[in-house]
Design a protein around this motif. Sequence first.
Motif, PDB file in Angstrom:
ATOM      1  N   THR A 205       0.849  -1.195   0.000  1.00 60.27           N
ATOM      2  CA  THR A 205       0.000   0.000   0.000  1.00 60.27           C
ATOM      3  C   THR A 205       0.881   1.239   0.000  1.00 60.27           C
ATOM      4  OG1 THR A 205      -1.724  -1.188   1.209  1.00 60.27           O
ATOM      5  CG2 THR A 205      -1.837   1.221   1.216  1.00 60.27           C
ATOM      6  N   VAL A 206       0.736   2.057  -1.043  1.00 63.64           N
ATOM      7  CA  VAL A 206       1.590   3.233  -1.208  1.00 63.64           C
ATOM      8  C   VAL A 206       0.719   4.481  -1.399  1.00 63.64           C
ATOM      9  CG1 VAL A 206       3.422   4.325  -2.550  1.00 63.64           C
ATOM     10  CG2 VAL A 206       3.397   1.832  -2.269  1.00 63.64           C
ATOM     11  N   PRO A 207       0.498   5.289  -0.349  1.00 68.30           N
ATOM     12  CA  PRO A 207      -0.216   6.564  -0.532  1.00 68.30           C
ATOM     13  C   PRO A 207       0.655   7.551  -1.319  1.00 68.30           C
ATOM     14  CG  PRO A 207      -0.249   5.842   1.760  1.00 68.30           C
ATOM     15  CD  PRO A 207       0.776   5.013   1.061  1.00 68.30           C
ATOM     16  N   VAL A 208       0.027   8.316  -2.178  1.00 64.75           N
ATOM     17  CA  VAL A 208       0.730   9.289  -3.020  1.00 64.75           C
ATOM     18  C   VAL A 208       0.290  10.686  -2.602  1.00 64.75           C
ATOM     19  CG1 VAL A 208       1.152  10.091  -5.363  1.00 64.75           C
ATOM     20  CG2 VAL A 208       0.850   7.642  -4.921  1.00 64.75           C
ATOM     21  N   ARG A 209       1.239  11.504  -2.177  1.00 67.65           N
ATOM     22  CA  ARG A 209       0.907  12.819  -1.644  1.00 67.65           C
ATOM     23  C   ARG A 209       0.282  13.754  -2.665  1.00 67.65           C
ATOM     24  NH1 ARG A 209       1.650  17.855  -1.086  1.00 67.65           N
ATOM     25  NH2 ARG A 209       1.646  18.881   0.938  1.00 67.65           N
TER      26      ARG A 209
END
Length: 298
Positions: A205-209
Motif C-alpha cells: 500500500t503506497v499513498p501518493v501525496r
Amino acid sequence: MRRTPHWAAQHLAAVRVVLVLTVVVGLLYPLAMTAFAQLPDFRHQAHGSLVTAQGRAVGSSLIGQNFTDAKGNPLIQYFQPRPSAAGNGYDPTASGASNLGPESVVDQLPTAGQPNSGKPSLLTQVCARSLAVGQLEHVDGSRPYCTPDGVGAVLGVYRSGGLTGAVTRVVSLNQACPTKPFLTSYQGVAVQCAKPTEDYSAALTVPVRGNAPANPVVPPDAVTASASGLDPQIGPAYARLQAARVANARGMRVADVLKLVSQYTTGRALGVLGEPGVNVLELNLALDRSHPYPAKEA
C-alpha cells in the motif's frame, strides 16, 4: 431465650442495608437532584439546553444538527456544521465516532449492481468531504493524498520480490474500473484501475501525496467528525470560510456576517482547554432574525 442463628443475623443485616440504600440512593437522592435541577439557575440545562425560535424548540445548544434540504444538499443560506458519524448524522441515540484511524486508507469497493455494498476508508471520506466543501464555497478543496475526483490517492504496488525488487504491477486501489487512475504510471509501470472483486492484499500500500498545498484551504473540522458525533460547534476558520456564501445568499455584507461569527464565538474553557468554537445553530438563528432568507430586493 433462644438467640438468632449467626447466619440468619447476617442475612437480616444484609436485607436492612439493601432496603435503606434502596430508599436513600434509589428514591430520595434522585428526587432531591430532580428538585434541585428545577431551580431557576439550572432549569434550562436540566431540560436539555433547548433553543427556541418563534415560540417552539428548534434544537439544543449542546447537540449539532444538519442544515440540508430533503435530498441532503447543504442549504446555502446557512452555516454548515462539521460531519457527524452518529447514526445518520447528529443522532443523540447513536452518539459515537467512526472508529476509523489514520491507517484506514483503502476502500472496500462496491460490487457491480450494489452501489451501497462498499465502504469508504477514512482517507476517502476526508477527500470527498474536502472536495464537496471546496465546490460549495468556491475554494480549492484539494488535500494531500487525495485524487482530483475525491478519493484516497493510494496505489497497490506489486514487486518481483514481494517487499523488494522491480515493480511488476500497479493498481489504484480506490478507483474502481472503468475510472481512469489518477496516475498514468508508477516507476515506469502503467497504473490500472481496481476491480471490486479482486483481492489486492498481496500488494504494498503506497499513498501518493500529490501536489496539494501543505495547509489545505478547507480546515480539518470541515472534513472530520467529532468523537461524539454531536459537536454543535465549528472552528472560527471554517465559519470564516463560509461567510461569503451566506452573505451572498442573504444579501448581506461579508463584514456583517463576520461580526455575527465573532459574536457567537466562544473561547477556550478556563482560558486554556480546547479551542475556540462557533455554535452553528445559534449563529444561524441570529441570521434568520436579522436577515431572513430569501433576501429581500432593495
